[in-house]
Design a protein around this motif. Sequence first.
Motif, PDB file in Angstrom:
ATOM      1  N   LEU A 241      17.095  68.588  23.352  1.00 54.20           N
ATOM      2  CA  LEU A 241      15.818  69.161  23.783  1.00 54.20           C
ATOM      3  C   LEU A 241      15.942  69.982  25.064  1.00 54.20           C
ATOM      4  CD1 LEU A 241      13.305  66.208  23.138  1.00 54.20           C
ATOM      5  CD2 LEU A 241      13.529  68.325  21.836  1.00 54.20           C
ATOM      6  N   TRP A 242      17.130  69.985  25.686  1.00 54.85           N
ATOM      7  CA  TRP A 242      17.295  70.709  26.948  1.00 54.85           C
ATOM      8  C   TRP A 242      17.285  72.208  26.695  1.00 54.85           C
ATOM      9  CZ3 TRP A 242      21.546  67.919  30.330  1.00 54.85           C
ATOM     10  CH2 TRP A 242      21.209  66.561  30.454  1.00 54.85           C
ATOM     11  N   ARG A 243      16.511  72.938  27.494  1.00 54.32           N
ATOM     12  CA  ARG A 243      16.457  74.393  27.384  1.00 54.32           C
ATOM     13  C   ARG A 243      17.006  75.091  28.629  1.00 54.32           C
ATOM     14  NH1 ARG A 243      16.429  73.007  23.146  1.00 54.32           N
ATOM     15  NH2 ARG A 243      14.894  73.234  21.476  1.00 54.32           N
ATOM     16  N   ASN A 244      16.873  74.457  29.765  1.00 47.07           N
ATOM     17  CA  ASN A 244      17.428  74.965  31.031  1.00 47.07           C
ATOM     18  C   ASN A 244      17.784  73.757  31.883  1.00 47.07           C
ATOM     19  OD1 ASN A 244      16.726  78.097  31.065  1.00 47.07           O
ATOM     20  ND2 ASN A 244      14.899  77.027  30.322  1.00 47.07           N
ATOM     21  N   ALA A 245      18.687  73.954  32.843  1.00 47.57           N
ATOM     22  CA  ALA A 245      19.078  72.852  33.724  1.00 47.57           C
ATOM     23  C   ALA A 245      19.436  73.391  35.106  1.00 47.57           C
ATOM     24  CB  ALA A 245      20.259  72.087  33.131  1.00 47.57           C
ATOM     25  N   TRP A 246      19.127  72.570  36.116  1.00 43.24           N
ATOM     26  CA  TRP A 246      19.452  72.923  37.501  1.00 43.24           C
ATOM     27  C   TRP A 246      19.974  71.686  38.224  1.00 43.24           C
ATOM     28  CZ3 TRP A 246      15.011  73.962  34.936  1.00 43.24           C
ATOM     29  CH2 TRP A 246      14.696  75.308  34.706  1.00 43.24           C
ATOM     30  N   ILE A 247      21.058  71.845  38.962  1.00 39.66           N
ATOM     31  CA  ILE A 247      21.511  70.822  39.895  1.00 39.66           C
ATOM     32  C   ILE A 247      21.017  71.268  41.269  1.00 39.66           C
ATOM     33  CG2 ILE A 247      23.497  69.729  40.987  1.00 39.66           C
ATOM     34  CD1 ILE A 247      25.016  70.310  38.350  1.00 39.66           C
ATOM     35  N   ALA A 248      20.140  70.480  41.863  1.00 40.74           N
ATOM     36  CA  ALA A 248      19.534  70.839  43.145  1.00 40.74           C
ATOM     37  C   ALA A 248      19.917  69.786  44.176  1.00 40.74           C
ATOM     38  CB  ALA A 248      18.014  70.920  43.012  1.00 40.74           C
ATOM     39  N   ALA A 249      20.373  70.231  45.355  1.00 36.36           N
ATOM     40  CA  ALA A 249      20.898  69.288  46.337  1.00 36.36           C
ATOM     41  C   ALA A 249      20.352  69.546  47.734  1.00 36.36           C
ATOM     42  CB  ALA A 249      22.427  69.357  46.357  1.00 36.36           C
ATOM     43  N   ASP A 250      19.990  68.441  48.395  1.00 36.39           N
ATOM     44  CA  ASP A 250      19.648  68.447  49.810  1.00 36.39           C
ATOM     45  C   ASP A 250      20.853  67.893  50.568  1.00 36.39           C
ATOM     46  OD1 ASP A 250      17.611  68.851  51.908  1.00 36.39           O
ATOM     47  OD2 ASP A 250      17.806  66.687  52.185  1.00 36.39           O
ATOM     48  N   ARG A 315      27.533  67.568  27.685  1.00 36.36           N
ATOM     49  CA  ARG A 315      26.704  67.468  26.484  1.00 36.36           C
ATOM     50  C   ARG A 315      25.498  68.404  26.524  1.00 36.36           C
ATOM     51  NH1 ARG A 315      22.477  63.626  27.588  1.00 36.36           N
ATOM     52  NH2 ARG A 315      22.772  62.522  29.554  1.00 36.36           N
ATOM     53  N   SER A 316      25.381  69.192  27.607  1.00 35.60           N
ATOM     54  CA  SER A 316      24.235  70.093  27.738  1.00 35.60           C
ATOM     55  C   SER A 316      24.465  71.369  26.937  1.00 35.60           C
ATOM     56  CB  SER A 316      24.014  70.444  29.209  1.00 35.60           C
ATOM     57  OG  SER A 316      23.045  71.476  29.327  1.00 35.60           O
ATOM     58  N   PRO A 317      23.482  71.795  26.172  1.00 37.69           N
ATOM     59  CA  PRO A 317      23.624  73.045  25.426  1.00 37.69           C
ATOM     60  C   PRO A 317      23.395  74.288  26.278  1.00 37.69           C
ATOM     61  CG  PRO A 317      21.479  72.078  24.993  1.00 37.69           C
ATOM     62  CD  PRO A 317      22.200  71.112  25.891  1.00 37.69           C
ATOM     63  N   VAL A 318      23.045  74.085  27.561  1.00 35.47           N
ATOM     64  CA  VAL A 318      22.754  75.225  28.441  1.00 35.47           C
ATOM     65  C   VAL A 318      23.612  75.136  29.694  1.00 35.47           C
ATOM     66  CG1 VAL A 318      20.396  75.529  27.617  1.00 35.47           C
ATOM     67  CG2 VAL A 318      20.833  73.958  29.504  1.00 35.47           C
ATOM     68  N   ALA A 319      23.941  76.300  30.248  1.00 33.73           N
ATOM     69  CA  ALA A 319      24.686  76.351  31.507  1.00 33.73           C
ATOM     70  C   ALA A 319      23.711  76.129  32.659  1.00 33.73           C
ATOM     71  CB  ALA A 319      25.385  77.691  31.648  1.00 33.73           C
ATOM     72  N   PRO A 320      24.012  75.205  33.569  1.00 33.55           N
ATOM     73  CA  PRO A 320      23.066  74.920  34.646  1.00 33.55           C
ATOM     74  C   PRO A 320      23.170  75.934  35.785  1.00 33.55           C
ATOM     75  CG  PRO A 320      25.010  73.584  34.933  1.00 33.55           C
ATOM     76  CD  PRO A 320      25.217  74.369  33.655  1.00 33.55           C
ATOM     77  N   GLY A 321      22.108  76.007  36.567  1.00 34.29           N
ATOM     78  CA  GLY A 321      22.161  76.694  37.836  1.00 34.29           C
ATOM     79  C   GLY A 321      22.389  75.650  38.917  1.00 34.29           C
ATOM     80  N   THR A 322      22.877  76.085  40.067  1.00 31.63           N
ATOM     81  CA  THR A 322      23.101  75.180  41.191  1.00 31.63           C
ATOM     82  C   THR A 322      22.290  75.680  42.374  1.00 31.63           C
ATOM     83  OG1 THR A 322      25.370  74.839  40.407  1.00 31.63           O
ATOM     84  CG2 THR A 322      24.826  74.041  42.622  1.00 31.63           C
ATOM     85  N   VAL A 323      21.394  74.833  42.879  1.00 32.83           N
ATOM     86  CA  VAL A 323      20.469  75.218  43.939  1.00 32.83           C
ATOM     87  C   VAL A 323      20.750  74.338  45.150  1.00 32.83           C
ATOM     88  CG1 VAL A 323      18.064  75.675  44.495  1.00 32.83           C
ATOM     89  CG2 VAL A 323      18.786  75.629  42.110  1.00 32.83           C
ATOM     90  N   PRO A 341      28.638  76.685  39.123  1.00 37.81           N
ATOM     91  CA  PRO A 341      27.945  77.743  38.361  1.00 37.81           C
ATOM     92  C   PRO A 341      26.605  78.137  38.975  1.00 37.81           C
ATOM     93  CG  PRO A 341      27.648  75.611  37.289  1.00 37.81           C
ATOM     94  CD  PRO A 341      28.618  75.382  38.411  1.00 37.81           C
ATOM     95  N   GLY A 342      26.338  79.444  38.970  1.00 34.10           N
ATOM     96  CA  GLY A 342      25.027  79.959  39.379  1.00 34.10           C
ATOM     97  C   GLY A 342      24.582  79.482  40.742  1.00 34.10           C
ATOM     98  N   LEU A 343      25.489  79.387  41.703  1.00 30.05           N
ATOM     99  CA  LEU A 343      25.168  78.834  43.023  1.00 30.05           C
ATOM    100  C   LEU A 343      24.260  79.771  43.802  1.00 30.05           C
ATOM    101  CD1 LEU A 343      25.774  76.551  45.077  1.00 30.05           C
ATOM    102  CD2 LEU A 343      27.669  77.959  45.896  1.00 30.05           C
ATOM    103  N   ARG A 344      23.169  79.212  44.351  1.00 29.91           N
ATOM    104  CA  ARG A 344      22.282  80.009  45.193  1.00 29.91           C
ATOM    105  C   ARG A 344      21.545  79.102  46.175  1.00 29.91           C
ATOM    106  NH1 ARG A 344      16.704  81.113  41.944  1.00 29.91           N
ATOM    107  NH2 ARG A 344      17.063  79.776  40.144  1.00 29.91           N
ATOM    108  N   SER A 345      21.028  79.720  47.242  1.00 24.70           N
ATOM    109  CA  SER A 345      20.244  78.971  48.221  1.00 24.70           C
ATOM    110  C   SER A 345      18.861  78.692  47.662  1.00 24.70           C
ATOM    111  CB  SER A 345      20.120  79.761  49.532  1.00 24.70           C
ATOM    112  OG  SER A 345      21.363  79.835  50.181  1.00 24.70           O
ATOM    113  N   ALA A 346      18.335  77.530  47.997  1.00 19.56           N
ATOM    114  CA  ALA A 346      17.026  77.129  47.505  1.00 19.56           C
ATOM    115  C   ALA A 346      15.908  77.896  48.194  1.00 19.56           C
ATOM    116  CB  ALA A 346      16.831  75.630  47.719  1.00 19.56           C
ATOM    117  N   ASP A 347      14.811  78.054  47.496  1.00 21.81           N
ATOM    118  CA  ASP A 347      13.566  78.563  48.069  1.00 21.81           C
ATOM    119  C   ASP A 347      12.949  77.398  48.847  1.00 21.81           C
ATOM    120  OD1 ASP A 347      10.924  79.287  48.580  1.00 21.81           O
ATOM    121  OD2 ASP A 347      10.700  80.371  46.687  1.00 21.81           O
ATOM    122  N   ASN A 348      12.910  77.522  50.167  1.00 22.90           N
ATOM    123  CA  ASN A 348      12.484  76.404  51.015  1.00 22.90           C
ATOM    124  C   ASN A 348      11.103  76.613  51.620  1.00 22.90           C
ATOM    125  OD1 ASN A 348      12.781  73.885  52.202  1.00 22.90           O
ATOM    126  ND2 ASN A 348      13.765  74.684  54.031  1.00 22.90           N
TER     127      ASN A 348
END
Length: 435
Positions: A241-250, A315-323, A341-348
Amino acid sequence: MTDTRACLSVKQQDSILDATHRINIWEGAIRSGKTIGSIARWLMFVRTAPAGPLAMIGKTRDTLARNVLDVIADMAPSAISYTRGATTARILGRLVHIIGANDARAESRIRGLTLAGAYVDEITVVPEAFFTQLLGRMSVPGAKLFGTTNPDTPTHWLNKNFLKKERLPLDDPDRPDLISFHFNLHDNPGLDREYVRGLMAEFTGLWFDRFILGKWVAAEGAIYQMLDEKRHCVTAPGSGLWRNAWIAADYGTSNPTHAVLLVHTAPLIRDGTLITPERLHAVAEWRHDGRAAGQLTDAQISARMAAWSGPLLERSPVAPGTVLDPSAASLRVQMRSDGWPGLRSADNRVDVGLRAVASLISGGRLVIDNAACPHLWDEMCGYVWDDAALERGEEQPVKQDDHGPDALRYGVMAARPIWRQWLPELGLAAEQNAA
């Protein structure tokens, strides 16, 4: 100019007739009709204004164009000539300065002007020094200011120094020559009922009081007071059921570093019946507390997060972004070299992010697997407003046990292209604030 009286509400028409003071402010709920009323009155003023420069002000020229200039073009196409991004416009034949006032330097942009009139979009986001300077520049006899705003905290300078003083006796020397018009959502009879119902569902708590009821209220208590374990604690769905994914880190050194895997899931439908809607789901977390378990280097943090997230994403069918926490410059360099993958700074932008998270939770569009994310769930439930900051007129969360909520907020803001379809008003607000 097109005659708009036939499509104006009684409240809008009354405000137009009564807006004859030096300062005229339309305040209250979103989509309540205040902007249309103020624009109609501004166009009437421009047609008969005393000789001298006129100005229109917004947080940025782009937000002013979206919120006001484009509306004028729709209401009366022949009344305005404006090129996007330009510093001037022609409105009913008059030259009008178009000014952005999004920081302390904005004050210098009106120095030297002697204004015959001004229009201000969203006054509460304009610096107080700028607004004071603007009033001082309106020295042409008969000059008037017209403006709109949504409510803010009761201690905001606009409410404290202007709106509250409207209630002073007419002969009080501290009373400004001001009139304000309060609108709530139901003052706009032209809105579709289903749209109103949906809009009311987008906001909750503090934001419902301000943006729907139009109240000047202070933040207090729990930020996410709408959290309900029965409703918002949901086991992670299958990756199908996954359509998009993000790894977000503080990021923290002595404080915890907290990462959350947030996924966008498709709706679950069985036998033609909707079981769960399309939503965002916090499905896993990784956390390291430098104080309790010893500090890690950036390379160690990157490696341990990769070891945690790797099996999840296989097991994810989508490539994640990294925030990543925008303050984590050294970790960002390390993670980039490690090929995240897809590393970017978060909108803070804290205010926009808190409002988005609260609205998604309230609407059942953001859920948490609390078995897989126990630290995140506990911190979300204990996330509160800072009383000391509120006394200074600032709205900030307590900076304690907030690393999970911050990480989740980063992920939610990265998912804005998804949820702005569910919460269009919030999505538009986020885009305007980013301009």
